[in-house]
Scaffold this motif. Sequence first.
Motif, PDB file in Angstrom:
ATOM      1  N   TYR A  51      -7.770  -3.039  -5.733  1.00  0.00           N
ATOM      2  CA  TYR A  51      -8.270  -1.908  -4.951  1.00  0.00           C
ATOM      3  C   TYR A  51      -9.763  -2.035  -4.635  1.00  0.00           C
ATOM      4  O   TYR A  51     -10.347  -1.145  -4.060  1.00  0.00           O
ATOM      5  CB  TYR A  51      -7.960  -0.601  -5.704  1.00  0.00           C
ATOM      6  N   ASN A  97      -5.242  -0.966  -0.848  1.00  0.00           N
ATOM      7  CA  ASN A  97      -5.519   0.380  -0.342  1.00  0.00           C
ATOM      8  C   ASN A  97      -4.856   0.563   1.020  1.00  0.00           C
ATOM      9  O   ASN A  97      -4.337  -0.387   1.607  1.00  0.00           O
ATOM     10  CB  ASN A  97      -7.031   0.581  -0.216  1.00  0.00           C
ATOM     11  N   PHE A 105      -9.285   8.359  -3.558  1.00  0.00           N
ATOM     12  CA  PHE A 105      -8.188   7.476  -3.979  1.00  0.00           C
ATOM     13  C   PHE A 105      -8.366   7.077  -5.436  1.00  0.00           C
ATOM     14  O   PHE A 105      -9.482   6.925  -5.922  1.00  0.00           O
ATOM     15  CB  PHE A 105      -8.169   6.202  -3.132  1.00  0.00           C
ATOM     16  N   GLU A 106      -7.235   6.909  -6.095  1.00  0.00           N
ATOM     17  CA  GLU A 106      -7.251   6.335  -7.430  1.00  0.00           C
ATOM     18  C   GLU A 106      -6.184   5.249  -7.437  1.00  0.00           C
ATOM     19  O   GLU A 106      -5.007   5.550  -7.231  1.00  0.00           O
ATOM     20  CB  GLU A 106      -6.931   7.418  -8.461  1.00  0.00           C
ATOM     21  N   CYS A 122       0.860  -1.185   0.000  1.00  0.00           N
ATOM     22  CA  CYS A 122       0.000   0.000   0.000  1.00  0.00           C
ATOM     23  C   CYS A 122       0.893   1.230   0.000  1.00  0.00           C
ATOM     24  O   CYS A 122       2.089   1.143   0.290  1.00  0.00           O
ATOM     25  CB  CYS A 122      -0.984   0.004   1.159  1.00  0.00           C
ATOM     26  N   ARG A 135      -3.770   5.355  -4.561  1.00  0.00           N
ATOM     27  CA  ARG A 135      -3.059   6.612  -4.282  1.00  0.00           C
ATOM     28  C   ARG A 135      -4.046   7.667  -3.809  1.00  0.00           C
ATOM     29  O   ARG A 135      -5.117   7.829  -4.395  1.00  0.00           O
ATOM     30  CB  ARG A 135      -2.382   7.153  -5.537  1.00  0.00           C
ATOM     31  N   LEU A 136      -3.635   8.407  -2.794  1.00  0.00           N
ATOM     32  CA  LEU A 136      -4.487   9.472  -2.255  1.00  0.00           C
ATOM     33  C   LEU A 136      -4.356  10.723  -3.115  1.00  0.00           C
ATOM     34  O   LEU A 136      -3.249  11.211  -3.361  1.00  0.00           O
ATOM     35  CB  LEU A 136      -4.074   9.777  -0.808  1.00  0.00           C
TER      36      LEU A 136
END
Lengths: 764, 294
Positions: free
Chosen positions: A129, A351, A677-678, A95, A681-682
């Motif tokens: 994810y 995640n 998130f994508e 993560c 990634r935040l």
Amino acid sequence: MNEDLEFIGKPFPKIDARMRVTGTAVYGNDIILPNMLYGAILRTAYPSALIESIDISAASKFPGVVSVITADDVDVNNISYKRDHPILKKGEVNCIRDEIAAVAAESIEIARHALTLIKVRYKVRQGIYDPYEALKDNAPLINKYAENKYNNKNLAEVFHYEHGDLTAQKNISKVIISRRFNLPRVTHTCLGTSNITAHFNKTDKKLLLYSSTQVPFLYQRDIAHALKMNPSDIRIIQPVIGGGFGSKLDMYPFEPICALLSIKTGRPVQILYSREEEFIASPTRQPMIIDITTGADKSGNFTFREINIMKDNGAYTSWGATTPFVMMQAFSSLYKVGACSFDSKAVYTNNVFAGSFRGYGNPQATFALERMIDLMADKLGIDKADIRVKNANQKGEITGQGLHYDTCGHRECLETVISKSEYKKIQSLNKKGRYRHGIGFASMLHVGGGAKIYRSDGCGTTIKIDPYGFCIIITGSSEIGQGSETVLAMIAAEELGIELSRIKVINSDTDVKPWDVGVHASRTSFVAGNSLLGAIAILKEKLNKKAAFILNTDFSDLQYKKGKINSIKEGKSIDLDKVVREMHFSPPGELAIASYFYEPDSHFQDKEFKGNVSGSYAFAAQAIKVEVDTYTGNIKVIDVYVAQDVGKVLNPLLLAGQIEGGILQGVGYAISEELLFEKGRLLNPDFHNYKILTASDIPDIHFFPVETNDKRGPYGAKGVGEAPLIPTAAAIANAVCDALNLEFVELPLTPERVMIALRENISI
Amino acid sequence: MTDFEIISPATIKELFIVIKKCGKDNFRFGAGYTDLLNELRKKTEPELKIINLAQVKDSQFTGIKTGIRGLWIGAMTTIQQLVSNQIINREFPVLHQSASSLASTQVRNVATIGGNICTASPSGDVSCALVSLNASCEILRVDGRTRMISIQDFFLGPRKTLLNRDEVLYRIFIPQNKPTSVSVHSGFIKVGTRQSMECSVVSLAFHIQSDKKSKIIKAGLAIGAASPTIRFTESACNFLIDKTLKNISESIKDEFAENVVVYASPISDLRASAWYRKEVLYNISKSVLEVNPS
């Protein structure tokens, strides 16, 4: 017991308020030790990847760098309650928070620069994810330390609970409704970012940690396990803590990493998070997808609830995975319900992992539950306030889960907000035109007397009075801003007749203070308060003996007031400090000191999660009025009416602070806060795009405490800390649905989500 | 974080000398620093010099003056000075409202009007109001020459202006309301999630002047955060001329809103989708003509 109270129930400001507002309070971020180094952590560049190599040579050689460590340099155990979390990652990362290396350097700038010199070669993987994807047979294993006891490699934790006859209850239901709700990932946004200062003394091999933990004694044990040390060789000092809200319940890798850097260098090392790092690497509330089916009979009596929850566990397990403990309480025992079946899964993904957060799953559960009540009321043609009152919990009730409601203000809370909001008079709310108005209700149930989830839910206290008449309370409990120091001082002031300015509370050093399980579950006033009362009772026995002798009277005649012990019968009095000196200096000599350990008489739940887990239960209801701008989708929360069964008001000022702060966190959860998130990634690690509300957004909060005087609580008080946040988002969503005559199944209700719903005229 | 050297000239003359001396060096101007420091914290620029404008003593540069044809506002005037200026409050409510809605009290106390303009953000609140007011920028060159540029032309793109390296924005000029104007319908509509510390998701500035017969004689409208630069919506402004604010039909409101929205070419980002921005811009454009909104 409650008559003529001089301190309890009065609005004393926090005893530490002056220090905090003048900037003299020493937070973890303020600590500077002689010869101290600064630590920084290299985190992965990808949420899922194999690590092919790590080259620290350039970083190690950089002037000012004292130590660089990777997983290869340390001999440690995994952390987390499932021990599935390596402190420094080796071979793979799972993560975006993952710690690969750490640096200790002479300055923070050098430490941060050194991170850029560490070369890591990754073999990037796709990552997973979506928890539903992670459960598929062909999904790769995400956490290789997972126990794999649930027949699926990526299942981290499973809970099942049931009571009652589901089939029979379904058969008597006039209305049965099913929905899927989607609750977002939000975070605590503590004003003080995460911090730790570690000092390992090479001579005596003892480790001193200045840590913001909420659970110092569990933390001491966890750090010891992580570092393969003896817990007693580790001393935890809690500096002033800049916000907890549950975020400091778990121990995170940065903490043992800091200790390791100190052990390697023999010098003190400090790690401070930047705000961006705080957003990326500190815990979040558990995001959930809740499938729920509920029923009611033709009169509106709730018949059953069937719940299935999918929790995105992230890559590692935190205490957040155990939120179903609390959620099943709400589903099984908030309002009377004949049958309940509850299942939840926590699934590993790539995640970030969640943690614990004020309310501990309850805001999510209450949201689902209270939305369903509105839907059922609509379908049955029953008033939304009436259906709640009809099903409200009652004093004396033992719920399906085995919770004993010895006191219960649920109905009174509901009736209070229904009447104060003038709901029955405002049926003509504006439902046309640009600005539309709505009102929504929600209740909540939460533990109010601790929660026996650990082997002990107790707290120890030592109290002493010095020869000058000053009182020192040494309590196991911790202050994280909630005001526990002040409440404890008020209790001692009340019982011993000593003014507040002569009372000190010592609560920040594991080498000094007696054991306590920690700040969580809204337990501190209740458990630490009772513990203090126990210690005071023992101390007073000693003082009484001496005072009765001097005043020539019996114990029952003695009264403690304004620094004196009075004999009512004899009309005489003696200064308290004089009694203490007489005890000390006349043979046989005794100090005015006493210790007590309080353990609530609550029970562990059995394997079916049944049992009376708390010493007391708190209830609340909120009625919230909103105005929705149909041109922009903006929701304005206008009025919040909140009634809460607090047992007994100990300090109305501090109580109002908890209520207002909690409600604002709840409003943010409802309308504005969301970590985006994508692929792991935040996207919004800053206050610019993570929107906590500001002073300008505060609604009018009308608070009505309900006092049910629980005989188990100190002066009748129950826990209050988490409750005000729990029903807020549910009540707001109900109000917005009422205003627009639309349905929402997802939080937060951002302006864009509202506009889409208005445009499509459908549920989103 | 970028390390930088800071140079603080005390007069305009010294400022010119400093700019000349910097030559081709990497330099930036600092005014209120509310944007600049955030920007520098996020990146590393080599050998950066900051020319600090905050110490320049020049009353034209730092204050608000009434001229014969309009109002002159020094580039170093703080947003809070705009908020508390009575003339602005009375004559140009759009500017007052945009300044009041910018960030927070703390930021308004240090942020400057010049900084807001030169940052050239498509969502700049004060800049949007200035475009609706047909303001002009007075630009000083180090050789002492000045030029006046319409603020619409000043913005070339996101964070791009037509200022040359040897130029500074000195003052902003706002033309007086028309002599025949007897009433002004003027305001700033900012759309976002929260009331403070918000960056406009979409914004609309309007300044509509009517004569004694209630006929619209001049209209200025600008939209923010809806295209790469703040746009003056000229056809929507022309559309309003000779109309009377108090009796505008629904279909005219729709037509007007369509005239505004043609200037929008928004993007989708974290804060909102392009669809939302257009949809809301249409709605708030209509609301400008709803003098008695329901």
